[in-house]
Motif scaffolding. Structure first.
Motif, short mmCIF file in Angstrom:
data_model
loop_
_atom_site.label_atom_id
_atom_site.label_comp_id
_atom_site.label_asym_id
_atom_site.label_seq_id
_atom_site.Cartn_x
_atom_site.Cartn_y
_atom_site.Cartn_z
N UNK A 242 64.24 15.60 20.42
CA UNK A 242 63.79 14.50 21.29
C UNK A 242 62.40 14.60 21.67
N UNK A 243 61.82 13.75 21.92
CA UNK A 243 60.59 13.81 22.42
C UNK A 243 60.35 13.04 23.49
N UNK A 244 59.18 13.72 24.27
CA UNK A 244 59.21 13.24 25.65
C UNK A 244 57.50 12.84 25.81
N UNK A 245 57.25 12.02 26.36
CA UNK A 245 56.13 11.55 26.80
C UNK A 245 55.24 12.22 27.86
N UNK A 246 53.72 12.29 27.71
CA UNK A 246 53.17 13.38 28.74
C UNK A 246 53.12 12.51 29.96
N UNK A 247 53.06 13.30 31.10
CA UNK A 247 53.03 12.59 32.20
C UNK A 247 51.83 11.59 32.36
N UNK A 248 51.89 10.63 33.22
CA UNK A 248 50.81 9.88 33.42
C UNK A 248 49.86 10.69 34.44
N UNK A 249 48.64 10.56 34.26
CA UNK A 249 47.73 11.38 35.06
C UNK A 249 47.34 10.45 36.40
N UNK A 250 47.27 11.21 37.65
CA UNK A 250 47.00 10.68 38.86
C UNK A 250 45.45 10.07 38.90
N UNK A 251 45.30 8.95 39.70
CA UNK A 251 43.95 8.56 39.52
C UNK A 251 43.07 9.39 40.26
N UNK A 252 41.92 9.07 39.93
CA UNK A 252 40.84 9.92 40.85
C UNK A 252 40.73 9.46 42.40
N UNK A 253 40.28 10.62 42.87
CA UNK A 253 40.06 10.39 44.10
C UNK A 253 39.09 9.64 44.43
N UNK A 254 39.22 9.04 45.65
CA UNK A 254 37.94 7.96 46.13
C UNK A 254 36.95 8.83 46.76
N UNK A 255 35.71 8.63 46.87
CA UNK A 255 34.53 9.30 47.38
C UNK A 255 34.75 9.82 48.76
N UNK A 256 35.51 8.71 49.39
CA UNK A 256 36.05 9.11 51.10
C UNK A 256 36.85 9.87 51.09
N UNK A 257 37.90 10.27 50.20
CA UNK A 257 38.80 11.33 50.15
C UNK A 257 38.14 12.72 49.73
N UNK A 258 37.08 12.57 48.93
CA UNK A 258 36.33 13.90 48.51
C UNK A 258 35.62 14.34 49.69
N UNK A 259 34.92 13.48 50.43
CA UNK A 259 33.90 13.66 51.47
C UNK A 259 34.87 14.37 52.57
N UNK A 260 35.78 13.78 52.90
CA UNK A 260 36.69 14.19 53.86
C UNK A 260 37.32 15.75 53.46
N UNK A 261 37.92 15.88 52.32
CA UNK A 261 38.25 17.30 51.86
C UNK A 261 37.26 18.33 51.83
N UNK A 262 36.00 17.88 51.44
CA UNK A 262 34.87 18.82 51.61
C UNK A 262 34.56 19.16 53.09
N UNK A 263 34.64 18.15 54.02
CA UNK A 263 34.35 18.59 55.51
C UNK A 263 35.52 19.41 55.76
N UNK A 264 36.84 19.36 55.40
CA UNK A 264 37.79 20.28 55.95
C UNK A 264 37.66 21.50 55.38
N UNK A 265 37.03 21.71 54.04
CA UNK A 265 36.87 22.91 53.45
C UNK A 265 35.73 23.88 54.35
N UNK A 266 34.54 22.93 54.51
CA UNK A 266 33.46 23.38 55.30
C UNK A 266 33.99 23.97 56.83
#
Length: 63
Positions: free
Chosen positions: A1-25
């Motif tokens: 039995x073969x299974x298909x690979x999971x679908x990749x999650x969409x890339x984060x938006x620039x706003x989410x990346x900046x927010x995560x960076x601010x939290x890390x800082x």
């Protein structure tokens, strides 16, 4: 039995990346502030004498 690979999650938006960076800082600066807040009283509490009793008192008071 073969299974298909999971679908990749969409890339984060620039706003989410900046927010995560601010939290890390914020976390990094918070950790640094705690370390400096403990180290500076120890260094200045011991002073030039280097007495072990002064160091013990400074460590107890800093914690």
């Amino acid at each position: 039995m073969t299974t298909s690979p999971p679908v990749a999650a969409p890339a984060a938006t620039i706003g989410r990346r900046v927010g995560a960076f601010a939290i890390d800082l914020g976390v990094a600066y918070g950790m640094a502030a705690v370390l400096v807040g403990v180290a500076v009283p120890i260094v200045f509490g011991v002073g030039a004498t280097g007495d072990s009793a002064s160091l013990a008192v400074a460590v107890v008071l800093a914690s």
